[in-house]
Design an enzyme around this catalytic site. Structure first.
Site, PDB file in Angstrom:
ATOM      1  N   ARG A 179      12.190   4.411   2.858  1.00  0.00           N
ATOM      2  CA  ARG A 179      12.390   6.633   3.455  1.00  0.00           C
ATOM      3  C   ARG A 179      12.808   6.385   5.403  1.00  0.00           C
ATOM      4  NH1 ARG A 179       6.393   9.127   2.021  1.00  0.00           N
ATOM      5  NH2 ARG A 179       7.882  10.148   3.135  1.00  0.00           N
ATOM      6  N   TYR A 207      11.700  -3.449  -2.810  1.00  0.00           N
ATOM      7  CA  TYR A 207      11.777  -1.672  -3.155  1.00  0.00           C
ATOM      8  C   TYR A 207      13.063  -1.423  -3.495  1.00  0.00           C
ATOM      9  CZ  TYR A 207       7.479  -0.650  -1.115  1.00  0.00           C
ATOM     10  OH  TYR A 207       5.932  -1.048  -0.784  1.00  0.00           O
ATOM     11  N   ARG A 245       0.590  -1.027  -0.104  1.00  0.00           N
ATOM     12  CA  ARG A 245       0.168   0.013   0.502  1.00  0.00           C
ATOM     13  C   ARG A 245       0.828   1.443  -0.043  1.00  0.00           C
ATOM     14  NH1 ARG A 245      -3.897  -2.166   5.224  1.00  0.00           N
ATOM     15  NH2 ARG A 245      -1.271  -2.642   5.853  1.00  0.00           N
ATOM     16  N   ASP A 299       2.894   4.861  -0.452  1.00  0.00           N
ATOM     17  CA  ASP A 299       2.055   5.878  -0.010  1.00  0.00           C
ATOM     18  C   ASP A 299       1.957   6.870  -1.233  1.00  0.00           C
ATOM     19  OD1 ASP A 299       1.914   6.091   2.714  1.00  0.00           O
ATOM     20  OD2 ASP A 299       4.024   6.150   3.120  1.00  0.00           O
TER      21      ASP A 299
END
Lengths: 246, 246
Positions: free
Chosen positions: B198, B111, B50, B52
């Site tokens: 992040r 990622y 999910r 951002d």
């Protein structure tokens, strides 16, 4: 007066081209306006290549003459601050002799053309590549490309608006290779005719699709006739990557 | 009813995130609206991650259940046609068993985070990378990153809005390498906490800038306290690249 050589990167999508145009924004106007904001001087920018609307650059060279006493690094930083939000960035800036000319001193120009060879529409690279949905044979494209290397009359691969005096050009390199879903075409020459890279890439794509063979490409070159051009590739995929100087 | 697994690519810039939101556009809404236009069915899309607002995907996996009798290839083509002009593309579509779940069957997520380490502002990659103007030591970042690999309490690297029941996660891989002006961070785990990648990238950047050392990173991890987080990297550089299934 100091002559500054600039290395420019720009996304050509929002511009009418590199050169100043009366009918819309240009890279030249963006840079000249930024110089004016910094120095109060109206300068004329000269560039190694006069790229068309929608064509990009990763390493365009250009020069400007500035009266104000300013260090190259400070000028670069100030230009980058003033150029926002235009998608133009100054990657390097150096003082050069006054007889150095970004266009006339340039002895080699390198372009890259980016095809994305897949069915799905583009997301990140929209406006920055040519999407070709049918499978391309990159090896066949590379073999056929060698036909165009060398000294030729490139009339077939030249825009009707080309202002060059002669259609004779020596193409030093035309390489095609695949990188995953990308098919990249690298072209190098002392100089190119207007639309030459896009016209060559368009015809190579026809070869890659199996619609043209090498003989058809040779015939097109030898015809010296714009009417026989198979396809002019869109500006989206074209990048000016490097200018060479002695 | 057929369950279709989709592989999605999307530019997250214009979206409030992957999941449907009441206050703005989402990737989920784009896909669900496209399905409705094709089939007349109101489906619910489930995705492996999910992501951002502003976060991108090159290989997000998702699934939808469709009653209409339609071949996977035709559904993919129809979705891509209907998704325009949203920057979302369906790269692959296949029929899967009804117990295959894009989120719950997923056993690995990868990622990539893209930093562009240069002074000049971004042109092509605007919104698609994090520009860091000061020089980064990518090797120091890679060495420090190894501190975070393994099973840890990642409370420090977790958003206050994270809904996961436990802050314990096993990080399988966190590699940093430089590619010219790019510094790329690859992260792999079974699953991640909200903002974990992040937050890790933000602190690694502090290490790369020489403002943090490895001990400071260890202390931050061991503090299990969001307040000691050095920096949360912006969403622009984050890409969901791969979801793994048994």
């Amino acid at each position: 007066m100091t002559r500054f050589a600039l290395t420019l990167e720009f996304d050509g999508a929002p511009f009418m081209g590199l050169q100043r145009q009366s009918h819309g924004p240009s890279v030249q106007q963006s840079v000249e306006d930024a110089v004016f904001a910094i120095t109060g001087e109206r300068v004329a920018m000269h560039a190694a290549g006069r790229t068309d609307a929608g064509v990009h650059a990763r390493g365009m060279r250009a020069h400007i003459d500035v009266m104000k006493d300013i260090a190259p690094f400070r000028l670069m930083e100030a230009l980058n601050a003033r150029l926002r939000p235009a998608p133009v960035a100054v990657l390097a800036c150096e003082a050069v002799p006054e007889d150095w000319h970004a266009r006339f001193s340039c002895i080699g120009r390198a372009y890259e053309y980016c095809i994305i060879n897949r069915r799905a529409p583009l997301t990140f690279e929209r406006g920055q590549a040519w999407q070709v949905p049918q499978p391309l044979d990159a090896e066949a494209m590379h073999r056929a490309a060698q036909v165009l290397v060398g000294l030729h009359d490139f009339t077939t691969f030249r825009s009707a608006h080309c202002q060059a005096q002669s259609p004779l050009k020596t193409l030093d390199r035309l390489d095609v290779h695949r990188q995953g879903e990308r098919v990249l075409v690298a072209a190098e020459a002392r100089s190119f005719l207007h639309h030459q890279v896009r016209s060559m890439v368009g015809c190579l794509a026809l070869v890659g699709l199996g619609r043209w063979n090498e003989d058809r490409l040779i015939a097109a070159l030898e015809a010296r006739d714009r009417q026989v051009l198979g396809l002019n590739a869109p500006p989206d995929g074209l990048y000016f990557v490097h200018a060479r100087y002695a």
